[in-house]
Design a protein around this motif. Sequence first.
Motif, short mmCIF file in Angstrom:
data_model
loop_
_atom_site.label_atom_id
_atom_site.label_comp_id
_atom_site.label_asym_id
_atom_site.label_seq_id
_atom_site.Cartn_x
_atom_site.Cartn_y
_atom_site.Cartn_z
N SER A 237 7.33 -10.18 13.10
CA SER A 237 6.53 -10.34 12.19
C SER A 237 6.61 -11.72 11.71
O SER A 237 7.71 -12.26 11.07
CB SER A 237 6.75 -9.22 11.00
OG SER A 237 7.94 -9.27 10.49
N ALA B 40 2.23 -14.56 7.06
CA ALA B 40 1.09 -14.42 7.22
C ALA B 40 0.34 -15.90 6.77
O ALA B 40 -0.71 -16.28 7.12
CB ALA B 40 0.30 -13.46 6.34
N GLN C 4 -1.01 -16.37 10.57
CA GLN C 4 -1.54 -14.90 10.24
C GLN C 4 -2.32 -14.12 11.42
O GLN C 4 -2.12 -13.14 11.66
CB GLN C 4 -3.03 -15.42 9.35
CG GLN C 4 -3.64 -14.12 8.89
CD GLN C 4 -4.68 -14.45 7.66
OE1 GLN C 4 -4.90 -15.60 7.50
NE2 GLN C 4 -5.49 -13.59 7.29
N SER D 189 -0.81 -13.90 14.31
CA SER D 189 0.25 -13.21 15.14
C SER D 189 0.76 -11.75 14.38
O SER D 189 1.17 -10.99 15.23
CB SER D 189 1.71 -13.88 14.79
OG SER D 189 2.24 -14.02 13.72
N LEU D 190 0.06 -11.32 13.33
CA LEU D 190 0.49 -10.14 12.95
C LEU D 190 -0.02 -8.91 13.84
O LEU D 190 0.53 -8.06 13.75
CB LEU D 190 0.04 -10.11 11.24
CG LEU D 190 0.98 -11.09 10.40
CD1 LEU D 190 0.41 -11.01 8.95
CD2 LEU D 190 2.46 -11.02 10.56
N ALA E 168 1.64 -8.70 16.63
CA ALA E 168 2.94 -7.81 16.88
C ALA E 168 2.65 -6.41 16.62
O ALA E 168 3.46 -5.76 17.44
CB ALA E 168 3.87 -8.23 15.39
N VAL F 259 6.49 -11.12 6.47
CA VAL F 259 4.95 -11.25 6.53
C VAL F 259 4.46 -11.91 5.27
O VAL F 259 3.56 -12.73 5.10
CB VAL F 259 4.36 -9.94 6.61
CG1 VAL F 259 4.88 -8.96 5.36
CG2 VAL F 259 2.99 -10.14 6.86
N ASN G 16 3.83 -6.58 1.88
CA ASN G 16 5.04 -6.06 2.83
C ASN G 16 4.98 -4.39 2.88
O ASN G 16 4.69 -3.81 3.91
CB ASN G 16 6.25 -6.08 1.93
CG ASN G 16 7.13 -7.59 1.94
OD1 ASN G 16 6.33 -8.36 2.86
ND2 ASN G 16 7.78 -7.92 1.04
N TYR H 229 1.97 -3.87 5.28
CA TYR H 229 2.44 -4.19 6.63
C TYR H 229 3.28 -3.09 7.24
O TYR H 229 3.27 -2.67 8.42
CB TYR H 229 2.78 -5.50 6.86
CG TYR H 229 2.85 -6.03 8.35
CD1 TYR H 229 1.51 -6.28 9.20
CD2 TYR H 229 4.04 -6.49 9.11
CE1 TYR H 229 1.54 -6.48 10.28
CE2 TYR H 229 3.90 -6.98 10.17
CZ TYR H 229 2.43 -7.00 11.00
OH TYR H 229 2.69 -7.54 12.27
N SER I 243 2.67 -0.67 10.57
CA SER I 243 3.47 -0.97 11.86
C SER I 243 4.09 0.42 12.02
O SER I 243 4.22 0.78 13.21
CB SER I 243 4.77 -1.73 11.21
OG SER I 243 4.29 -3.11 10.97
#
Length: 574
Positions: free
Chosen positions: A473, A476, A480, A482-483, A486, A508, A519, A522, A526
């Motif tokens: 992670s 952002a 941004q 890439s989140l 992941a 993040v 946090n 996310y 996740s």
Amino acid sequence: MKKFNFNHDRYIFFDGAMGTQLQMEVKENILPEEVNIKYPDILEMIHKRYVDAGADVITTNTFGANEFKLEKVGLAPEEVIKAGTNCARKAAGERAVALDVGPLGKMFVPMGDLTFDLAYKAFARQMIAGEKAGCDLIIIETMTDLYEMKCAVLAAKENTSLPVICTMTFEENGKTFMGADSKSMVALLEGMGVDALGVNCSLGPDKLIGTVEEILKHSSIPVIVQPNAGIPVYRDDETTYDITKEQFADAMVKMADMGVLILGGCCGTTPEYISNLIKALEGKKPVKPAPKDIAVTCSSRKCVYLDDGVVSISENMIPHGNEKVTKILKSGNYRKLVSIAREIKNKGADILNINTSLEGVDEKAAMVDVVNAIQQTLDIPLQIETKDVGVLEAALRTYSGKAVINSVNGTEKSMKEVFPLMKKYGGVAIALLIDEDGLGKTGEKRLEIAAKILSEAKKYGLGKKDFVFDCLSLPAATNQESLIEALKAIRLIKENLGGKTLMGIGNVSYKLPKRGLLNRTYLAMSLGAGLDAFIMDFNDQGMKETLNAAKVILNIDKSAEKYIETYAKKDENS
């Protein structure tokens, strides 16, 4: 010396007690190991009785043949081990001879004055002497301290080419006198590549069945059991044991049927016990050990399984951005970190990340001291974070458990440096999905790097149980896009490789306002994607509450028991 074969097509039988046999035959008040020099004919005769009983492996009379014990009577380990091996070899003929190595009889610091280095040197003398004398394998037995066992295993594997078998002695509560449990023993010793492991001494076979069952549940390698003939009973000026050879055999057959491959006896057993046991198993075939593929890390007293729901790792011992930890590391008073570690453990962390990389601090010396300070006081498993392979090896060597290694990546350099250490010391490595081209930008590319890491690891005898893949992670504020990739990587790795996944959730929100909100959100996303482990700040109450709620929704917190226990009274008082 010949290569010892762990043949899974038949049971392997070790001999029985030596000490109680010597007590009956030798009337002089001397150390058992002195018999090797003074009464070799008596020793050879006892060995021969076990050969005649049918034992496949004859154990040398060298249980206490270490420099600390022998210096009291003016003997050296080398001469005692040579004499003892000669006696065993003469009696054994074509049977295998095992070098017997017991505890050193001294306590490690801080309870005693024995250091790891001193213990290692003492064990190494024994191992080298045993191989030179012609032993076929090594059995390290009757250990109660997993740290001492690890030291002995390293001494054996680094100084000889002989197979290594390890046994510890457990009480009825399933723990050793020093607090090690059987699951931690299996996790560490199997990770270090020993050839067989199990239990000996302390109790009769009837009272060891529960412990043996636990060992078999987690072990992928052959299991050995060498119980006592029950409990010693002092009657008519003689010490006897309360389990007959028939009762002994009956209980041992049960354990053989459960999956034990190697069987023998300890205190109070005689050649008749071994002969009776062999007859009781005549015609039976052993159960071949099955690979368990269990991803596990442990201290010497506690295991954490990455298969058992979501695992949380604390970042609160990282000095960067943490003024309190930084100040303590620079002061050199590392014992003060133990109180921080205890507080983090009490807040619910499963694993504690340790990092001592700080300008002006000797990273290696600090890492070793911090690991020792924490493991001497707390049972929480440790995660070793460093970019320096020398620091990593020093930490893995001094750690009494099976650590999480933070980290390895998909570059050839990183894998060549870290994989041999994983193989040597055991460990579960956090695998960063980075290769020579940098971070995999898409979920598919990260899957490709994960597959590459597993393919290379296979060459070292490592597998997916030895890794947890960091799907990475990123902040952002700068990455941004890439989140979502992941989250995609989590799903792809689990679906295609069956691998475990991890992320550092706090990344993040870096440089953004209301970091806790990002946090928590996310983390929830996740976990929904299948995340197995994450690194977090355990001072963030909101993150802990999100985790508690997620465990209910993901059916990890059965019947919401822990959730209700945590929040029911708060609702009543609000």
